[in-house]
Design an enzyme around this catalytic site. Structure first.
Site, PDB file in Angstrom:
ATOM      1  N   ASP A 190      82.052 -19.320 -14.856  1.00 26.60           N
ATOM      2  CA  ASP A 190      81.296 -20.448 -15.397  1.00 26.60           C
ATOM      3  C   ASP A 190      82.149 -21.148 -16.448  1.00 26.60           C
ATOM      4  O   ASP A 190      83.319 -20.822 -16.635  1.00 26.60           O
ATOM      5  CB  ASP A 190      79.973 -19.955 -15.993  1.00 26.60           C
ATOM      6  CG  ASP A 190      80.209 -19.030 -17.185  1.00 26.60           C
ATOM      7  OD1 ASP A 190      79.904 -19.452 -18.317  1.00 26.60           O
ATOM      8  OD2 ASP A 190      80.691 -17.908 -16.987  1.00 26.60           O
ATOM      9  N   HIS A 502      83.763 -15.743  -7.111  1.00 27.29           N
ATOM     10  CA  HIS A 502      82.714 -16.511  -7.778  1.00 27.29           C
ATOM     11  C   HIS A 502      83.367 -17.206  -8.971  1.00 27.29           C
ATOM     12  O   HIS A 502      83.374 -16.697 -10.087  1.00 27.29           O
ATOM     13  CB  HIS A 502      81.589 -15.569  -8.221  1.00 27.29           C
ATOM     14  CG  HIS A 502      80.419 -16.288  -8.828  1.00 27.29           C
ATOM     15  ND1 HIS A 502      79.398 -16.815  -8.068  1.00 27.29           N
ATOM     16  CD2 HIS A 502      80.107 -16.570 -10.119  1.00 27.29           C
ATOM     17  CE1 HIS A 502      78.507 -17.381  -8.861  1.00 27.29           C
ATOM     18  NE2 HIS A 502      78.916 -17.243 -10.118  1.00 27.29           N
ATOM     19  N   ASP A 547      83.577  -9.862  -0.635  1.00 27.78           N
ATOM     20  CA  ASP A 547      84.328 -11.079  -0.944  1.00 27.78           C
ATOM     21  C   ASP A 547      83.476 -12.277  -0.544  1.00 27.78           C
ATOM     22  O   ASP A 547      83.648 -12.862   0.518  1.00 27.78           O
ATOM     23  CB  ASP A 547      85.669 -11.075  -0.198  1.00 27.78           C
ATOM     24  CG  ASP A 547      86.547 -12.269  -0.582  1.00 27.78           C
ATOM     25  OD1 ASP A 547      86.209 -12.955  -1.566  1.00 27.78           O
ATOM     26  OD2 ASP A 547      87.556 -12.505   0.111  1.00 27.78           O
ATOM     27  N   GLU A 556      82.948 -12.117  -9.321  1.00 20.66           N
ATOM     28  CA  GLU A 556      83.248 -13.077 -10.372  1.00 20.66           C
ATOM     29  C   GLU A 556      84.559 -12.681 -11.057  1.00 20.66           C
ATOM     30  O   GLU A 556      85.090 -11.588 -10.837  1.00 20.66           O
ATOM     31  CB  GLU A 556      82.106 -13.156 -11.393  1.00 20.66           C
ATOM     32  CG  GLU A 556      82.238 -14.367 -12.317  1.00 20.66           C
ATOM     33  CD  GLU A 556      81.027 -14.603 -13.205  1.00 20.66           C
ATOM     34  OE1 GLU A 556      80.993 -15.643 -13.893  1.00 20.66           O
ATOM     35  OE2 GLU A 556      80.119 -13.737 -13.224  1.00 20.66           O
TER      36      GLU A 556
END
Length: 575
Positions: A190, A502, A547, A556
């Site tokens: 993020d 991710h 994956d 992530e």
């Protein structure tokens, strides 16, 4: 998308052990090279390779009598040997045997073949530069995580984007106050920036340089590469400069994080993410971690950038003064309308001890030693964001003998080595030679792997024992494919690469391959996202990885996972 979990019927042959003279070329047991392209997912090797003089062991799922090593260039067998061992591995559910080809010392490209099973991926035998390239990529990945600047093609190649998150952020609860807190690293997949993990990331980078400076002599093609400061320290400084912005000028306390209220969609590029940013309140853990890492920076940068060093020390002392004035623990909890990463904690004792130890090492002032001796609880030795007692121990163990208490240091040293011995013992019982208990495959398990290796490498600095470096190297082998899934966990490296991390920039750009050099979280037996639950239910802990871009609990990335791996691969590339 499919889970990276495999299963095959195995032979019941009983293994034996034999030896072959080093560098001796021997005839193939089958007389011919295995059919090209028949790759077995049950022959597990470090997919990058092995150093010439290191132990070289492949882990074979099942029990087989013998194996062969072939020169991948000529197709000729260079070694035939019987396997050894028959070990039941609790973490993976596998029964394995071992192909030990340590006597093979000729540089080159090779693969292993097992009759009735197939061949391994190709791997190399060579100098430590094999791992220097991996380490360089791990460090360069932090440049790709930089916030607030343009990533242009001169430095970023294909992985470009415009400047991001450059506007002022709103102080949560007081929307009239807006502050410039630009810079730092996007913490993970993020775009949040968090003080606690950023401090750990910067600390890992500076420790890697301190212990293995010879691994950081090559420029990484980042904007600062020509400034006569090692690029790993330039990267640490980029994070540290953001941390300095997060300190409240009046009180000396440090804001916990700056994020939007919610995570953006998975394919949103950073320069397209224009949601309002909010600075979250001061916390004890953020302030203490800040004090520790800026004190460390004052020491590390003293000869490279004296002005920056002084600035960091002044900030560290100011943060410590806040800690002294605010003895009660001030926790951080996300407000109800905020769902970004929390990085909460139930205690600040380990963070305060780390701050005291680093300030002692930086200044030699007696009060920091007195605080540390009275408050540090020996044991645990955490090296992650939630427990930083290991960083505190390292600072105290390597402080000048004139400032640290010898009795306290001896107590810590003994306990540190005892825990390192425990890791070695765990690895000796593990089928994949890994210092991991089956209960440690949780969210970010690859950080556990790297941190265990880091602990053993520090133990080697304290006692100079080969058992610690060998077990640490086994952790590196695991991360690069010698595991039950035959999965390399570092993007861009290995034969079975991570392709769907991710990670929003990797999802949102137009480049086929993800940003290279990112360590993904790895197996998480708690199955904490929908993709993991759908695909991995009933799997053994070490097999609980997929994956898949939607599997945030296994796939992530995070800067402090990368930084722990950087310490490990700094060692791997250092000799």
């Amino acid at each position: 998308m499919t889970a990276s979990c495999t299963s095959k019927n195995q032979s019941d042959n009983t293994p034996a052990s034999t030896s072959v003279s080093a560098n001796t070329v021997v005839a193939s047991a089958t007389g011919q090279q295995p059919e090209a392209g028949i790759i077995s997912q049950d022959i597990h090797i470090n997919q990058i390779g092995y150093k010439i003089d290191d132990k070289k062991i492949a882990v074979i799922k099942g029990v087989y009598k013998s194996f062969e090593v072939f020169d991948a260039e000529t197709g000729k067998a260079v070694l035939v040997k019987e396997t050894g061992g028959k070990v039941s591995d609790e973490s993976s559910g596998d029964t394995v045997c071992y192909a030990d080809f340590s006597e093979l010392k000729a540089s080159g490209s090779y693969f292993i073949s097992v009759e009735g099973l197939g061949k391994s991926y190709d791997f190399k035998i060579g100098e430590s530069t094999l791992f220097s390239k991996v380490n360089d990529a791990l460090v360069k990945a932090l440049y790709y995580q930089r916030c607030g600047i343009v990533l242009d093609s001169k430095y970023a190649g294909e992985y470009i984007h415009g400047s991001c998150h450059t506007g002022k952020a709103i102080l949560y609860g007081n929307e009239e106050v807006q502050l410039d807190v630009g810079g730092g690293w996007h913490d993970a997949g993020d775009y949040g920036r968090y003080v606690v993990p950023a401090a750990v990331t910067a600390a890992d980078l500076m420790l890697a340089y301190e212990f293995y400076p010879q691994s950081f002599t090559s420029p990484l093609n980042i904007p600062e590469s020509s400034n006569n400061i090692p690029d790993i320290l330039d990267e640490a400084k980029y994070g540290l400069e953001w941390l300095l912005k997060m300190q409240d000028e009046k009180s000396g306390g440090v804001y916990h994080k700056v994020t939007s209220r919610n995570f953006p969609d998975i394919a949103v590029m950073p320069d397209i993410d224009v949601d309002d940013l909010f600075i979250m309140p001061v916390s004890t853990t953020a302030t203490a971690d800040f004090a520790a890492v800026t004190a460390m920076a004052s020491r590390i940068f003293k000869d490279f950038d004296p002005d920056f060093s002084k600035k960091c020390l002044a900030a560290a002392v100011k943060a410590w003064n806040w800690l002294e004035a605010n003895k009660s623990f001030i926790a951080f909890k996300n407000p109800q309308d905020v769902s970004s990463g929390e990085y909460g904690d139930s205690s600040g004792d380990d963070e305060r001890a780390w701050a005291a130890a680093e300030l002692l090492r930086a200044t030699g002032i007696k009060k920091y030693n007195e605080y540390f001796k009275a408050n540090y609880q020996t044991g645990g030795f955490g090296l992650g964001w939630q427990n930083v007692s290991g960083f505190a121990a390292i600072a105290y163990l390597f402080a000048d003998t004139e400032t640290a208490d010898s009795g306290k240091a001896d107590e810590i040293r003994k306990a540190w080595l005892e825990k390192a011995d425990m890791f070695v013992s765990t690895a000796q019982k593990n089928g994949y030679l890994l210092a991991m208990h089956k209960m440690e495959y949780n969210w970010g398990s690859n950080m556990n792997v790297a941190n265990h290796a880091m602990h053993m490498l520090i133990a080697d600095k304290l006692s100079n024992s080969e058992k610690y470096t060998e077990s640490a190297a086994d952790c590196a082998h695991y991360l690069l494919g010698r595991n039950t899934l035959n999965q390399s966990y570092i993007t861009g490296y290995g034969s079975q690469k991570v392709m769907q991390p991710h990670h929003r920039p990797s999802a949102g750009d137009s480049v086929k391959d993800p940003v290279p050099g990112l360590l993904v979280g790895g197996p998480d037996s708690a199955l904490e996202d929908d993709s993991a639950r759908a695909s991995l239910s009933g799997k053994a802990p070490a097999q609980c990885y997929i994956d898949d871009i939607t599997s945030f609990s296994t796939n992530e990335v995070a800067t402090y996972w990368n930084s722990a791996a950087i310490f490990v691969f700094s060692y791997m590339g250092s000799n």
